[in-house]
Write a protein that holds these residues in place. Structure first.
Motif, short mmCIF file in Angstrom:
data_model
loop_
_atom_site.label_atom_id
_atom_site.label_comp_id
_atom_site.label_asym_id
_atom_site.label_seq_id
_atom_site.Cartn_x
_atom_site.Cartn_y
_atom_site.Cartn_z
N PHE A 113 0.83 -1.20 0.00
CA PHE A 113 0.00 0.00 0.00
C PHE A 113 0.87 1.26 0.00
O PHE A 113 1.97 1.27 0.57
N LYS B 66 -0.21 7.07 2.28
CA LYS B 66 -1.56 6.91 2.80
C LYS B 66 -1.61 6.14 4.11
O LYS B 66 -2.69 5.89 4.65
N ARG B 67 -0.44 5.76 4.64
CA ARG B 67 -0.40 5.04 5.91
C ARG B 67 -0.40 6.03 7.07
O ARG B 67 0.08 7.15 6.94
N SER C 229 -2.38 -2.99 12.31
CA SER C 229 -1.38 -2.83 11.24
C SER C 229 -0.03 -3.42 11.62
O SER C 229 0.93 -3.29 10.86
N GLU D 254 -6.55 -6.92 1.53
CA GLU D 254 -6.38 -5.52 1.15
C GLU D 254 -7.68 -4.95 0.60
O GLU D 254 -8.01 -3.79 0.86
N VAL E 24 -9.47 -1.67 2.23
CA VAL E 24 -9.75 -0.45 1.47
C VAL E 24 -11.22 -0.05 1.62
O VAL E 24 -11.56 1.13 1.60
N VAL F 287 -0.95 -2.77 7.17
CA VAL F 287 -1.14 -1.33 6.96
C VAL F 287 -2.34 -0.83 7.75
O VAL F 287 -3.30 -1.58 7.98
N ILE G 211 -4.84 2.24 7.08
CA ILE G 211 -5.14 3.17 6.01
C ILE G 211 -5.86 4.40 6.57
O ILE G 211 -6.80 4.27 7.36
N GLU G 212 -5.42 5.55 6.16
CA GLU G 212 -6.06 6.79 6.59
C GLU G 212 -7.50 6.81 6.12
O GLU G 212 -7.79 6.61 4.94
N GLY H 89 -9.66 4.65 6.52
CA GLY H 89 -10.05 3.34 6.00
C GLY H 89 -9.87 2.26 7.03
O GLY H 89 -9.90 2.51 8.24
N SER I 265 -7.72 -1.62 8.03
CA SER I 265 -6.35 -2.00 8.37
C SER I 265 -6.12 -3.47 8.07
O SER I 265 -7.07 -4.25 7.94
#
Length: 433
Positions: free
Chosen positions: A113, A117-118, A141, A224, A228, A279, A281-282, A284, A286
């Motif tokens: 990713f 964006k992490r 994460s 993933e 997302v 990850v 995700i901002e 979002g 994980s």
């Protein structure tokens, strides 16, 4: 446009070689046999116009005159909520008797990713296992292995985590599993009621070796997609040593120069590419990864655990059916302890481990026949309670209950002025008699 070739130049084991142009590494191909059967293969090596492919099944029945069609895409896996409650093979074929997945197909083995964006993790993944939640918190994460030896109940531990976690989705990737191990995962998910939020990708010991190398990519690609869409996903992989052994077998068949103990030189990169899928995700979801790594002969210097230790953020040591409090470590726990958990969490956890370490010395003195002091006897009584209430993997309780149980355990064996915790914390949390 698909490219078709009607001549196979060479076959060796599960490898075939064709003269082809415009092929790419990882590209999927279909081999159409004269018998009417079709098998899949993927491109492993390109030398000029000589393209070597790894067949996903045995090459029995394949002849040099069979047709090879390059599909202009890598291996794909289905995505979306329809995966939940299902079990697939290493190439994404249903093995639970259910229908094939219809809908969007996504490529596996894509890049990790976007780092931009992490975000820095600040949330805890609850497992209701005190040796994890209380002493080495699992953080959203995080990528962390379970170091173990063959024969330890690491799969049973993964099942407990799958049943008790607060993650939205659990993706299980099994590699080299026996039928009994595979069936145990199925039975556990159905009996515990966690099947409705679980997806399984399973490579059984009797399946082709190449499918073993695809399981982590299958599991992580589907994870993933869930992440997302805003869901928190926990990926459980067992056993990453079986995955590395499959890579070694393929590299030997391809006559690659071996590295440490016969493993390919790219072992570190292969492992890192999978673990780095973890990850947060901002705005979002994980992906959190726990991967079992068995150590042959308990050798921590073996190439697989050795490389894994450089990639991951701590480790859980499973020893004698328990998570070892001394060898285990979560490098991200300081991001949540005392911040999203209770203020007494850090002081209590550190004190309990310190006193348990002291109790091991008291046990040594007892085993050698030395006369025990009152403090030694207190430590011994405490160690028995600690092992029964905290280290037993059958214990199932929330973090808050584990904290309260920790204070009660201390109070049973020690006075408040003997544990070395600051008075402000003691005044608030030491049990009132």
């Amino acid at each position: 446009m698909k490219t078709v070739y009607e001549q196979i130049d060479k076959m060796r084991g599960n490898l075939i070689t064709v003269q082809a142009r415009s092929a790419s590494l990882g590209e999927l191909a279909r081999i159409d046999l004269h018998s009417g059967r079709s098998v899949l293969a993927s491109v492993l090596r390109i030398e000029g116009e000589q393209v070597t492919l790894q067949v996903f099944q045995h090459t029995r029945g394949i002849s040099t005159g069979d047709r090879v069609t390059f599909l202009n895409r890598p291996m794909q896996v289905g995505s979306g909520p329809q995966l939940l409650g299902r079990c697939f093979s290493g190439i994404g074929v249903p093995i639970d008797g259910g229908p094939s997945i219809v809908g969007e197909q996504i490529n596996i083995g894509e890049a990790s990713f976007n780092p931009v964006k992490r975000v820095i993790p600040r949330e805890m993944v609850r497992t209701n296992i005190p040796m994890i939640d209380l002493f080495n918190c699992l953080v959203r994460s995080q990528k962390i292995p379970i170091f173990s030896i063959p024969g330890e109940p690491y799969n049973a531990l993964l099942m407990r985590i799958a049943n008790q976690t607060d993650a939205d989705v659990v993706v299980i990737g099994g590699m080299g599993l026996t039928f009994r191990e595979y069936q145990a995962f199925i039975d556990n998910a159905e009996q515990s009621g966690s099947m409705k939020k679980t997806v399984m990708f399973i490579h059984r010991a009797t399946d082709p070796t190449v499918e073993c190398t695809l399981v982590p990519d299958m599991a992580l690609a589907s994870a993933e997609k869930f992440a997302v869409s805003g869901l928190h996903v926990l990926v459980l992989l067992t056993d990453m040593t079986a995955y590395a052994d499959a890579l070694k077998e393929i590299s030997i068949t391809m006559d690659q120069v071996p590295s440490n103990r016969g493993y390919p030189g790219a072992l570190y990169s292969d492992l890192a590419a999978r673990y780095e899928k973890a990850v947060l995700i901002e705005d979002g979801g994980s992906i959190t990864i726990i991967g079992v790594t068995t150590m042959p002969g308990g050798d921590i210097t073996h190439p697989v655990p050795d490389n894994t230790g450089y990639i991951t953020e701590g480790q859980f040591y499973l020893h004698s059916g328990r998570i070892d409090p001394f060898g285990s470590l979560s490098r991200l726990k300081q991001l949540v302890i005392g911040r999203v958990t209770r203020e007494d969490h850090g002081d209590l956890a550190n004190t309990m481990i310190r006193l348990y370490a002291a109790s091991t010395k008291a046990r040594e003195r007892q085993s050698m026949g030395f006369r025990l002091s009152r403090w030694d006897e207190q430590l011994l009584a405490y160690s028995h309670s600690f092992e029964e209430r905290m280290m037993d993997l059958q214990v199932n309780c929330t973090l808050e209950d584990a904290l309260d149980m920790g204070w009660a355990t201390l109070a049973e064996s020690f006075q408040s002025n003997e544990v070395g915790i600051k008075q402000a914390i003691l005044s608030k949390y030491w049990p009132k008699r």
